[in-house]
Design an enzyme around this catalytic site. Structure first.
Site, PDB file in Angstrom:
ATOM      1  NE  ARG A   6      -0.920   0.249   5.383  1.00  0.00           N
ATOM      2  CZ  ARG A   6      -1.080   0.528   5.891  1.00  0.00           C
ATOM      3  NH1 ARG A   6      -2.507   0.503   6.183  1.00  0.00           N
ATOM      4  NH2 ARG A   6      -0.584   1.355   7.178  1.00  0.00           N
ATOM      5  CD  GLU A  47      -1.988   4.336   9.157  1.00  0.00           C
ATOM      6  OE1 GLU A  47      -1.818   3.610  10.669  1.00  0.00           O
ATOM      7  OE2 GLU A  47      -1.569   3.484   8.911  1.00  0.00           O
ATOM      8  CD  GLU A  96      -6.178   2.348  11.126  1.00  0.00           C
ATOM      9  OE1 GLU A  96      -5.660   1.724  11.552  1.00  0.00           O
ATOM     10  OE2 GLU A  96      -6.611   2.472  10.025  1.00  0.00           O
ATOM     11  CG  MET A 130       0.275 -13.271  12.080  1.00  0.00           C
ATOM     12  SD  MET A 130      -0.443 -14.747  13.009  1.00  0.00           S
ATOM     13  CE  MET A 130       0.144 -14.130  14.333  1.00  0.00           C
ATOM     14  CG  HIS A 131      -3.744  -5.900  13.284  1.00  0.00           C
ATOM     15  ND1 HIS A 131      -4.746  -6.069  14.610  1.00  0.00           N
ATOM     16  CD2 HIS A 131      -2.551  -4.814  13.481  1.00  0.00           C
ATOM     17  CE1 HIS A 131      -4.722  -4.580  14.337  1.00  0.00           C
ATOM     18  NE2 HIS A 131      -3.657  -4.121  13.733  1.00  0.00           N
TER      19      HIS A 131
END
Length: 583
Positions: free
Chosen positions: A105, A144, A315, A365-366
């Protein structure tokens, strides 16, 4: 205004059969907001101009039927694969001269005109379609900015844009040569088209050149964001938000914030402790499952300032993350505690990342509020408890702090250009003051360098403002409030030249920095009364009262009336002792 909760949701990543059940469960949990769309460009436009909004219509309507409001993100952080085929030069280029490629990204250069046109096109299409949709309660621009070191790009597009920026700023090439001091090492230019980017030089480039490029790059982020906000406002009355990261990201957040209605940031206490908090290994171990006690608070207050009083957590970390060197799970109860900490700093909303843990992709894995099979993850019950608690909580409270810290992103650029020693940075300096103010029981407001009214504060701290202008100096000197300057306050003029008279050049305050040294952090200098100088100290010529000195007898802090100058970077104990004297 009531405190609210939300979640980040990715309907494009899940079968339609689960959308309705997800929306129902979100509503039953007590959530108000669902942020969607910010990574979905490939589904919104599978190929050039082939827009497919049907699935997004259905997703928004499904969420709305459950009583949820949508934060609709513009998808410009993740251009689809056909985009670089159409614009092969749109990739950001690193300082090493190598372009960064497709496969994750933020793979775009802010200066590329073709990509900017594509962003205008997709944002216009979204705004026209959803600008008046009753379920769209807010917008998020991109995602972000500057994350993954993407604010700076050394591409051909950036070079061409930089040259135009320089021409507008200096008008005449001789003026640029004079302001930058290019006679040094025969660096004088004959035309703006000769000016390159400050990378790939044999040794360090001219600091004035680097600072100018940092300012240009920041302006590119600001203008990129402004192009989106102008489009959205032409079609929608809903507030516009951007979600900033921790530790800045290389651009002026106040500049971006000027075009927003609400500032937000993405709070990852455990991930950021491992990678961004200036701390010892022992400190990191101690808070490995809780997060640094001051780091989140600092960013809450910073974004409160960027949003001019209105801010969110877009977030919030709900469990272990996937991207730090190590990723411990938080202590039981920490997600609830982090949420209430944000509310205590005036947040209007706290949104959790994410609803369902991803089954595929880089963030498998988040943690989320749900496991990939839809069963509750540990944070689910904590969020449920907060949702019940806020029903009886007071409305969002806007408060004024006891102390003020003047914070300047341009100073952060200048420190990055010329840190003077390894491990010396602007964030660490300012954060050290913030920690000590909190240890003394003071709430801190963070103010931009454009602030002029400092009345009502017990103390104003203005450290490390390298290119501090005369208007700010005059406002601080005339505030009638105790003000702490230094170290490096006014150390350079706006073009990174050493000013004459020598710094800090504060009228009526007889202090002159006559010398500077930087030291390894394992070679500290003691301060009389306790504590140490760490890494940086200045040698002063002054008739002001010395209120702290080092073990060598050199002035560390001097005071004349309400003005104080610190001539060193100090550890917590030494700084706390000096602040206690001033207060």
């Amino acid at each position: 205004m009531k405190k609210t909760l939300g979640v980040c949701y990715y309907p494009e990543q899940w079968p339609r059969e689960v959308w309705e059940d997800d929306a129902r469960r979100m509503s039953e949990l007590g959530l108000t907001w669902a942020r969607i769309g910010e990574f979905a460009w490939s589904r919104l436009e599978p190929s050039f101009t082939r827009l497919e909004f049907g699935w997004l219509d259905e997703a928004i309507d499904t969420l709305a039927r459950a009583g949820l409001k949508v934060v609709l993100g513009t998808p410009t952080a993740t251009p689809p694969r056909w985009m670089p085929d159409k614009h092969p030069q749109m990739f950001p280029v690193g300082a090493d001269g190598h372009p960064r490629g497709f496969g994750s990204r933020r793979h775009y250069c802010f200066s590329h005109p073709g990509y900017r046109e594509e962003c205008v096109r997709i944002v216009t299409a979204l705004a026209e379609r959803y600008g008046k949709h009753p379920a769209v309660g807010a917008w998020q621009t991109d995602n972000e900015y500057g994350c993954h070191d993407t604010a700076l790009s050394y591409s051909a597009a950036a070079r061409d844009g930089f040259r135009r920026w320089l021409r507008a700023r200096y008008a005449d090439i001789d003026a640029l040569n004079e302001q930058w001091g290019n006679v040094f090492w025969s660096m004088e230019y004959g035309d703006f088209e000769q000016v390159g980017l400050p990378n790939l030089t044999v040794t360090e480039p001219n600091p004035a050149h680097v600072l100018a490029f940092r300012r240009f790059s920041s302006d590119q982020v600001v203008s990129f964001n402004r192009a989106q906000t102008e489009i959205i406002r032409a079609h929608s009355d809903a507030p516009i938000i951007h979600n900033f990261t921790g530790r800045f990201g290389g651009f002026d957040h106040f500049g971006v914030g000027a075009d927003l209605d609400i500032a937000a940031w993405d709070s990852y206490p455990l991930g950021l402790l491992a990678s961004e908090v200036p701390a010892t290994a022992e400190h990191r171990r101690r808070y490995a499952r809780a997060g640094d006690p001051d780091f989140q608070a600092f960013h809450h207050d910073l974004n409160r300032a960027v949003g001019r009083g209105r801010w969110w957590v877009m977030e919030q970390q709900p469990g272990a993350v996937n991207w730090a060197a190590y990723n411990p799970a938080p202590l039981a109860g920490m997600v609830r505690r982090w949420t209430w900490e944000a509310f205590e700093h005036g947040a209007e909303a706290v949104c959790y990342f994410r609803w369902r843990q991803a089954r595929a992709g880089q963030e498998q894995m988040h943690a989320g509020l749900l496991l990939p099979d839809g069963s509750p993850a540990p944070a689910f019950d904590e969020v449920k408890r907060v949702a019940l608690e806020i029903n009886d909580a007071p409305d969002v409270v806007k408060y004024r702090g006891d102390a003020a810290i003047v914070f300047d992103f341009d100073a952060d650029f200048a420190w990055g250009v010329q840190p003077c020693g390894e491990g010396l940075d602007y964030f660490g300096l300012v954060f050290g003051f913030y920690r000590v103010l909190r240890k003394l029981g003071l709430k801190a407001d963070i103010l931009p360098a454009t602030a002029r009214d400092f009345s009502g504060y017990r103390v104003v701290v203005a450290p490390g403002l390298v290119c501090m202008g005369d208007e700010l100096k005059d406002a601080l000197r005339g505030s009638g409030v105790p003000v702490i300057f230094g170290p490096r306050s006014g150390a350079r003029d706006v073009e990174m030249r050493i000013p004459v008279p020598l710094p800090p050049a504060l009228a009526g305050f007889d202090v002159k920095v006559a010398g500077v040294e930087t030291l390894p952090f394992d070679l500290p200098v003691g301060v009389r009364g306790g504590g140490f100088i760490e890494g940086y100290r200045e040698f002063l010529e002054t008739t002001a009262d010395v209120i702290a000195a080092d073990d060598d007898g050199n002035a560390v802090a001097v005071r004349d009336g309400d003005l104080c100058y610190l001539a060193a970077r100090l550890d917590t104990l030494a700084l706390k002792n000096i602040l206690k004297q001033l207060l």
